[in-house]
Design an enzyme around this catalytic site. Structure first.
Site, short mmCIF file in Angstrom:
data_model
loop_
_atom_site.label_atom_id
_atom_site.label_comp_id
_atom_site.label_asym_id
_atom_site.label_seq_id
_atom_site.Cartn_x
_atom_site.Cartn_y
_atom_site.Cartn_z
CB CYS A 120 34.90 52.84 45.90
SG CYS A 120 33.34 53.64 45.54
CE LYS A 164 38.07 42.45 36.12
NZ LYS A 164 37.50 41.67 35.02
C1 F6R Z 1 31.24 40.30 33.25
C2 F6R Z 1 31.80 40.43 34.56
C3 F6R Z 1 30.91 40.29 35.75
C4 F6R Z 1 31.62 39.50 36.85
C5 F6R Z 1 30.78 39.46 38.11
C6 F6R Z 1 31.43 38.65 39.20
O1 F6R Z 1 32.16 40.46 32.23
O2 F6R Z 1 32.97 40.67 34.70
O3 F6R Z 1 29.70 39.69 35.41
O4 F6R Z 1 31.85 38.21 36.39
O5 F6R Z 1 30.57 40.76 38.58
O6 F6R Z 1 32.71 39.11 39.49
P1 F6R Z 1 33.78 38.18 40.15
O7 F6R Z 1 34.15 37.16 39.15
O8 F6R Z 1 34.92 39.11 40.49
O9 F6R Z 1 33.14 37.59 41.36
#
Ligand code: F6R
Length: 588
Positions: free
Chosen positions: A2, A583
């Site tokens: 969100c 994301k």
């Molecule tokens: C896989 C992916 C997720 C993130 C995870 C951690 O392609 O993007 O596994 O790596 O949710 O996210 P961050 O790096 O933003 O802490």
């Protein structure tokens, strides 16, 4: 996940809100909504699906302020009704939320008892009625929001637009919120990207802080209600076009960008790394930590610290940190890896470690994120916005930074820089149409498979995990990675005639183990695919990749990223927005 936007200022309010939402699209969402304050009350429009052109059916011209939201469904399906903002039963105010109200059933029961009727199964509607209920006794609208917020369990950030007081009230606890000061007005957002190029200074709203935007902007402590005066900070974020630049998808663009981002991630001087090198020297225990892809990068950083710096670093998963807490203390160092710097699991682990006075170093991509702000040693991977939900360039940037750190500790900073620049050149040569054609040739070999396995070992232990995760995320195929050493301890039962097994081979001491493993699975009918610099008699298929030397983990993960991309597109999946994924995972 969100995204929240709030705006008061010049220009057409609904256009500003939609533009803000678009800049946060990359976070992942399934529906969206916009609310604006007009002379005739609150304009509210909600839609399911992509923002696309962001056209609203009857956008008001006279709106003075508004809020907007992208929703990633948790409680209640993806419907227009469940999308945010949600209006109070009397239409006085609207609420958008980022998070989960963990005690929503309890609150719902209480509110139902006192006469509120619920139109949706969302936890957000509970917040709406709770504020309305509090309004009956509270001294002000702000007080009603504050008191209602104190009743919510869980990590929540909310934004409310009120007609009567002509104000926006927002409260943060957990999910990020930042207020950009515009030349004339303010823009609130879940991250800094919507503020780039618009706000020169920002105020980061901390957990349990409340902000009111009316004729003025004022800040309060949620627990006590007292006025706060948080510092304004300069926003060092250059506006970057969120554009595919001719590529069909952000994923391919970001994969190709790695020829530059690996260098950017290493653009620290030796002097800038010295404080962390000193902290490594003095640390009793060194841990690296992250979630998902970032946890594999954390594993790789720990591997470099062990094998290059000869430090006994250990990788932890953010969501499994609890059993380590009794052993954490102020002599320990935690190196935290995250693209967004906002991942709920990761931040929770960091906060728990901070209670034990563990020192925090971080490698983060998003400028101004919570993680970098709460770190003792904040570093940035400098890869530019990663828009594709699936992480590629952030992963390799984090690894390069870890390599540079380990090499600096070992007194080999210059050599590390030389090798990283050589890697960038190798990648540049690799990203040619010829390579793409070779990778695409694997599609007919794999497109119908249900199960696929990856074997790695040593430096490629984490390369295997990351490659398997990329395929799972984009191709929706069951894909597991194992150390070649694991094979005979059970995994080999999974191999039958035609099972595709990838072997990731570097020119290192583990190469033979990998070849033996591939020979063994092949003898049981597997179709072996070697990701290696040289072909080998044990490969049924060979994906040639450059020998990356110390940084072979990068030259070997790149073909797996490309394969995931091409296979996904071939199967009609959108690799930029894989199903069910978001994301920025700001809720647990
Ligand atoms: C896989 C992916 C997720 C993130 C995870 C951690 O392609 O993007 O596994 O790596 O949710 O996210 P961050 O790096 O933003 O802490």
């Amino acid at each position: 996940m969100c995204g929240i936007i709030g705006f008061k200022g010049q220009g057409k309010v609904t256009d500003q809100l939609v533009e803000g939402l678009k800049r946060m699209e990359y976070r992942g969402y399934d529906s969206w909504g916009v609310a604006a304050l007009t002379k005739n009350g609150i304009f509210l429009e909600k839609k399911v699906g992509a923002i696309g052109e962001g056209k609203l059916s009857r956008p008001p011209a006279d709106a003075t302020m508004g809020i907007a939201h992208t929703r990633w469904a948790t409680h209640g399906g993806v419907t227009q009704e469940n999308a945010h903002p949600h209006a109070s039963s009397d239409g006085r105010f609207v609420v958008a939320q980022n998070g989960i109200v963990e005690n929503y059933l309890e609150l719902k029961a209480m509110l139902t008892k006192v006469g509120y009727q619920f139109k949706t199964p969302t936890d957000t509607e509970v917040i709406v009625h709770l504020i309305h209920h509090r309004l009956k006794q509270a001294s002000s609208f702000r007080e009603a929001v504050r008191q209602a917020f104190l009743k919510l369990a869980g990590r929540n950030t909310i934004i409310v637009l009120d007609q009567q007081t002509k104000s926006i009230v927002a409260v943060r606890n957990g999910s990020p919120l930042v207020l950009g000061h515009l030349p004339k007005g303010v823009l609130l957002a879940s991250d800094t990207l919507p503020l780039a190029g618009k706000a020169e200074t920002v105020t980061y709203i901390d957990d349990m802080q409340l902000v009111v935007v009316d004729g003025d902007v004022s800040f309060y402590d949620v627990k006590t209600g007292r006025t706060l005066h948080p510092k304004r900070q300069k926003l060092d974020l250059v506006e970057q076009k969120v554009d595919k630049e001719g590529y069909d998808h952000f994923m391919l663009k970001e994969i190709v960008e790695q020829q530059h981002t690996v260098v950017e991630a290493a653009s620290y001087s030796e002097k800038e790394l010295v404080p962390l090198v000193a902290a490594l020297k003095h640390a009793r225990n060194i841990y690296t930590i992250g979630s998902g892809t970032a946890s594999y990068a954390a594993g790789q950083v720990a591997y470099f610290l062990r094998t290059i710096a000869l430090l006994p670093a250990q990788e932890l998963r953010a969501y499994e940190v609890d059993s380590y807490l009794p052993f954490f203390d102020s002599h320990d160092l935690l190196i935290v890896v995250s693209q967004s710097g906002e991942t709920a699991d990761t931040l929770e682990a960091v906060r728990k470690a901070q209670i034990e006075r563990v020192k925090i170093a971080s490698i983060v991509n998003m400028i101004g994120s919570t993680l970098s702000r709460i770190s003792d040693y904040p570093y940035f991977s400098r890869s530019g916005p990663e828009i594709c939900v699936v992480s590629t360039k952030a992963y390799t940037a984090q690894i390069v930074w870890g390599y540079l750190l380990a090499m600096t500790y070992a007194g080999r900073f210059e050599l590390a820089q030389k090798r990283i620049h050589a890697l960038a050149k190798q990648l540049k040569t690799y990203f040619q149409p010829k390579t793409f054609t070779t990778i695409k040739k694997l599609i007919p070999e794999l497109e119908k498979d249900q199960h696929l396995f990856v074997l790695g070992k040593g430096q490629h232990f984490y390369t295997g995990f990351e490659s398997a995760l990329k395929l799972k995320e984009t191709v929706y195929m069951h894909c597991e990675s194992f150390s070649a050493g694991e094979l005979k301890h059970g995994v080999i039962t999974l191999i039958k005639k035609g099972t595709p097994v990838f072997g990731i081979l570097g020119d290192d001491q583990y190469k033979n183990d990998l070849l033996v493993a591939l020979a063994e699975v092949r003898a049981r009918g597997a179709k072996t695919i070697g990701i290696a610099a040289e072909n080998n008699e044990f490969f049924d298929l060979h994906v040639p990749t450059p020998d990356g030397g110390d940084l072979d983990v990068i030259t070997k993960v790149v073909p797996c990223q490309l394969l995931s991309y091409f296979l996904a597109v071939h199967l009609g999946n959108n690799p930029d927005k894989p199903r069910n994924l978001a994301k920025s995972v700001t809720v647990k």
